[in-house]
Design a protein around this motif. Structure first.
Motif, PDB file in Angstrom:
ATOM      1  N   SER A  69       0.820  -1.214   0.000  1.00 29.23           N
ATOM      2  CA  SER A  69       0.000   0.000   0.000  1.00 29.23           C
ATOM      3  C   SER A  69       0.847   1.253   0.000  1.00 29.23           C
ATOM      4  N   ASN A  70       1.830   1.302   0.877  1.00 29.81           N
ATOM      5  CA  ASN A  70       2.671   2.482   1.031  1.00 29.81           C
ATOM      6  C   ASN A  70       4.142   2.071   0.984  1.00 29.81           C
ATOM      7  N   GLY A  71       4.951   2.958   0.465  1.00 31.99           N
ATOM      8  CA  GLY A  71       6.391   2.734   0.484  1.00 31.99           C
ATOM      9  C   GLY A  71       6.953   1.983  -0.706  1.00 31.99           C
ATOM     10  N   PRO A  88       8.526 -13.117 -10.756  1.00 34.60           N
ATOM     11  CA  PRO A  88       9.748 -12.442 -10.329  1.00 34.60           C
ATOM     12  C   PRO A  88      10.692 -13.404  -9.610  1.00 34.60           C
ATOM     13  N   ASP A  89      11.958 -13.076  -9.604  1.00 33.38           N
ATOM     14  CA  ASP A  89      12.933 -13.851  -8.826  1.00 33.38           C
ATOM     15  C   ASP A  89      12.831 -13.503  -7.338  1.00 33.38           C
ATOM     16  N   VAL A  90      12.611 -12.219  -7.057  1.00 35.67           N
ATOM     17  CA  VAL A  90      12.424 -11.739  -5.687  1.00 35.67           C
ATOM     18  C   VAL A  90      11.153 -10.897  -5.673  1.00 35.67           C
ATOM     19  N   ALA A  91      10.256 -11.151  -4.720  1.00 33.66           N
ATOM     20  CA  ALA A  91       9.026 -10.376  -4.584  1.00 33.66           C
ATOM     21  C   ALA A  91       8.998  -9.729  -3.200  1.00 33.66           C
ATOM     22  N   VAL A  92       8.539  -8.476  -3.150  1.00 26.42           N
ATOM     23  CA  VAL A  92       8.545  -7.695  -1.913  1.00 26.42           C
ATOM     24  C   VAL A  92       7.135  -7.192  -1.625  1.00 26.42           C
ATOM     25  N   PHE A  93       6.697  -7.373  -0.376  1.00 22.63           N
ATOM     26  CA  PHE A  93       5.411  -6.867   0.117  1.00 22.63           C
ATOM     27  C   PHE A  93       5.735  -5.903   1.255  1.00 22.63           C
ATOM     28  N   THR A  94       5.477  -4.608   1.054  1.00 17.06           N
ATOM     29  CA  THR A  94       5.866  -3.630   2.065  1.00 17.06           C
ATOM     30  C   THR A  94       4.898  -3.605   3.245  1.00 17.06           C
ATOM     31  N   ASN A  95       3.607  -3.435   2.969  1.00 20.56           N
ATOM     32  CA  ASN A  95       2.603  -3.313   4.027  1.00 20.56           C
ATOM     33  C   ASN A  95       1.228  -3.295   3.372  1.00 20.56           C
ATOM     34  N   LEU A  96       0.196  -3.232   4.184  1.00 20.10           N
ATOM     35  CA  LEU A  96      -1.167  -3.139   3.656  1.00 20.10           C
ATOM     36  C   LEU A  96      -1.994  -2.227   4.539  1.00 20.10           C
ATOM     37  N   SER A  97      -2.687  -1.293   3.902  1.00 15.91           N
ATOM     38  CA  SER A  97      -3.661  -0.448   4.585  1.00 15.91           C
ATOM     39  C   SER A  97      -4.801  -0.193   3.617  1.00 15.91           C
ATOM     40  N   PRO A  98      -6.000   0.160   4.105  1.00 12.14           N
ATOM     41  CA  PRO A  98      -7.166   0.289   3.219  1.00 12.14           C
ATOM     42  C   PRO A  98      -6.936   1.301   2.106  1.00 12.14           C
ATOM     43  N   ASN A 141      -3.367   8.674   1.386  1.00  6.57           N
ATOM     44  CA  ASN A 141      -4.326   7.989   2.251  1.00  6.57           C
ATOM     45  C   ASN A 141      -3.965   8.239   3.710  1.00  6.57           C
ATOM     46  N   VAL A 142      -4.843   7.851   4.589  1.00  4.31           N
ATOM     47  CA  VAL A 142      -4.684   8.157   6.004  1.00  4.31           C
ATOM     48  C   VAL A 142      -3.458   7.475   6.591  1.00  4.31           C
ATOM     49  N   ASP A 143      -3.208   6.236   6.203  1.00  5.72           N
ATOM     50  CA  ASP A 143      -2.069   5.504   6.762  1.00  5.72           C
ATOM     51  C   ASP A 143      -0.749   6.157   6.397  1.00  5.72           C
ATOM     52  N   SER A 144      -0.578   6.550   5.138  1.00  2.00           N
ATOM     53  CA  SER A 144       0.675   7.173   4.736  1.00  2.00           C
ATOM     54  C   SER A 144       0.830   8.554   5.365  1.00  2.00           C
ATOM     55  N   ALA A 145      -0.267   9.285   5.543  1.00  4.46           N
ATOM     56  CA  ALA A 145      -0.184  10.587   6.214  1.00  4.46           C
ATOM     57  C   ALA A 145       0.184  10.420   7.682  1.00  4.46           C
ATOM     58  N   ALA A 146      -0.363   9.387   8.330  1.00  2.00           N
ATOM     59  CA  ALA A 146      -0.026   9.127   9.727  1.00  2.00           C
ATOM     60  C   ALA A 146       1.470   8.858   9.878  1.00  2.00           C
TER      61      ALA A 146
END
Length: 466
Positions: A128-130, A188-198, A353-358
């Motif tokens: 979601s963010n990052g 992909p050879d490498v997959a990255v999941f940073t985070n999740l928010s609505p 979004n609210v999560d990234s602003a927080a």
């Protein structure tokens, strides 16, 4: 350009003629396919026609006769809230639907790879963010370490605009949920999941659909290594599903603020210090507090994710640490644009979004906060724990008054325009404070993109600073 393979002589329909759509049409033609294209907007149709592409209204009866594949642009709904009429017609006719990401993964490898001493690799980053910062940071680390690398996807170039692979190259892809949810190939050879928010909940039919779109990158792709942010329950669940046991180092768990224990491969940041653990022992560390391009705990999470991906690609800790300190940051993402009279000015227009602003609010101590815009679902309640850092909020947007009413416990001024918000915030800012644009909302009520909003903020600040 990456010529699309496997469709020589076939008629392939392309729906949506923005950046990725036109790129797809060119790559299809370069690979020997016969593209027919359509965009609901006249400007897109004119651009395609100027390049010699055949136009065909793909929603008209019979338009998909003889078509082997429909390739759609990411922004066009294919399921929720309702499929685009052309996509609905493809479903009814049994015509497969894909996007440029799926075409890329089926076309990137060529016979030339047999001549390389080291096979090219692909790192795909979602969340979601990052994800933009993590993608750009990893690309920067690779470049600083002397590894050939390209950056594309939701950032930089379209995937089919990439140059053909070179020996030992790494392609870093930022992928949105719009891109991962439909691609018929994700390897992909490498997959990255940073985070999740609505976010994008209307497009995905709710939070479950949104998570499912992200999860496809791992479930469909079967990456050699998965880097998973585990600060939310979705990340912890995903890491659990991908791992066969506590010591499975094919999964690298990442956190900001929590020390990760266990026998697996863990990278975490706490109080500004990054630590890497393997088999229960610390193997590397780095001090992130002096990294100017990555302020705040949320950026420390991005640093951990990029560090983990770089380590999975074989880079050494000291190479990575040196590159962190030279990373300049991305425009509109915690971008420090000026400092004068003890007041810092930071552009985080990407905080839509609210999560990234927080997370942006948590990065600074005393803030003159410029916020507001087109609200997303869920309200502003998640901002409450961070409002103690806000000296005053200056609200912009067409619905500024409604936005302001939700900010309880903090002094608020309804400004509506960026010009007035910057003027008032700069007039009242005291030494030691930060004037921060972190809107917690989309930009489309006043601007055509978050980039334009950020540029307006920077222009207003620089005008007053001279």
């Amino acid at each position: 350009m990456i010529p699309v393979q496997g469709h020589e002589g076939q008629t392939i329909a392309v729906l949506g003629l923005g950046r990725s759509g036109l790129s797809t049409a060119r790559a299809l033609r370069a690979g020997g396919a016969q593209p027919v294209v359509w965009d609901d907007g006249q400007r897109g149709r004119e651009a395609a026609e100027a390049e010699g592409f055949a136009l065909r209204d793909l929603a008209r009866p019979g338009a998909l006769d003889g078509v082997a594949l429909l390739v759609t642009s990411p922004g066009i709904p294919h399921l929720y809230p309702a499929p685009h009429p052309a996509i609905a017609a493809a479903y009814a006719a049994g015509v497969p639907v894909d996007n440029d990401i799926g075409l890329f993964f089926r076309s990137y490898a060529t016979e030339d790879w047999g001549l390389f001493s080291a096979a090219p690799r692909v790192v795909a980053i979602t969340g979601s963010n990052g994800k933009s910062t993590t993608s750009a940071l990893l690309h920067h680390i690779l470049t600083e370490a002397g590894r050939p690398a390209q950056l594309a996807g939701n950032i930089g170039r379209g995937v089919l605009d990439l140059d053909p692979a070179s020996d030992g190259e790494v392609v870093v892809l930022e992928l949105s949920s719009y891109q991962t949810e439909l691609a018929r190939a994700l390897t992909p050879d490498v997959a990255v999941f940073t985070n999740l928010s609505p976010d994008h909940l209307d497009r995905h039919g709710g939070p479950g659909g949104y998570y499912a779109a992200k999860r496809r990158l791992f479930a469909e792709g079967g990456p050699d290594r998965a880097v998973i942010g585990v600060d939310e329950v979705e990340g912890r669940s995903l890491a659990n599903q991908l791992s066969v046991g506590p010591a499975d180092d094919r999964v690298i768990r990442v956190s900001s603020g929590t020390k990760l224990a266990g026998e697996g491969w863990n990278v975490f940041a706490k109080k500004g210090h990054l630590a890497e653990y393997r088999k229960g022992r610390q193997v590397a560390s780095a001090d992130l507090r002096g990294v100017a391009g990555l302020p705040g705990a949320h950026n420390h999470q991005n640093a951990c994710a990029a560090w983990a991906a770089a380590r999975a690609l074989g880079l050494g800790p000291r190479q990575i640490e040196a590159a962190l300190h030279s990373y300049p940051g991305l425009p509109h993402r915690s971008q420090r644009i000026a400092e004068e009279g003890g007041v810092a000015y930071v552009n985080d227009s990407k905080a839509t979004n609210v999560d990234s602003a927080a997370k942006a609010l948590a990065a600074f101590d005393r803030i003159r906060w410029i916020c507001g815009g087109l609200e997303k679902e869920g309200g502003l309640e998640a901002l409450a724990p961070h409002l103690g850092r806000v000296a005053k909020a200056y609200v912009i947007g067409r619905e500024a008054e409604h936005f302001a009413l939700q900010l309880t416990g903090v002094e608020v001024e309804v400004c509506t325009t960026m010009e007035r918000a910057v003027d008032r915030a700069m007039a009242e800012a005291q030494p030691g404070e930060t004037v921060l644009l972190a809107p917690a909302a989309a930009s489309f009520d006043q601007y055509d993109s978050f980039e334009r909003r950020g540029e307006d903020f920077m222009a207003e600040v620089r005008l007053r600073l001279g």
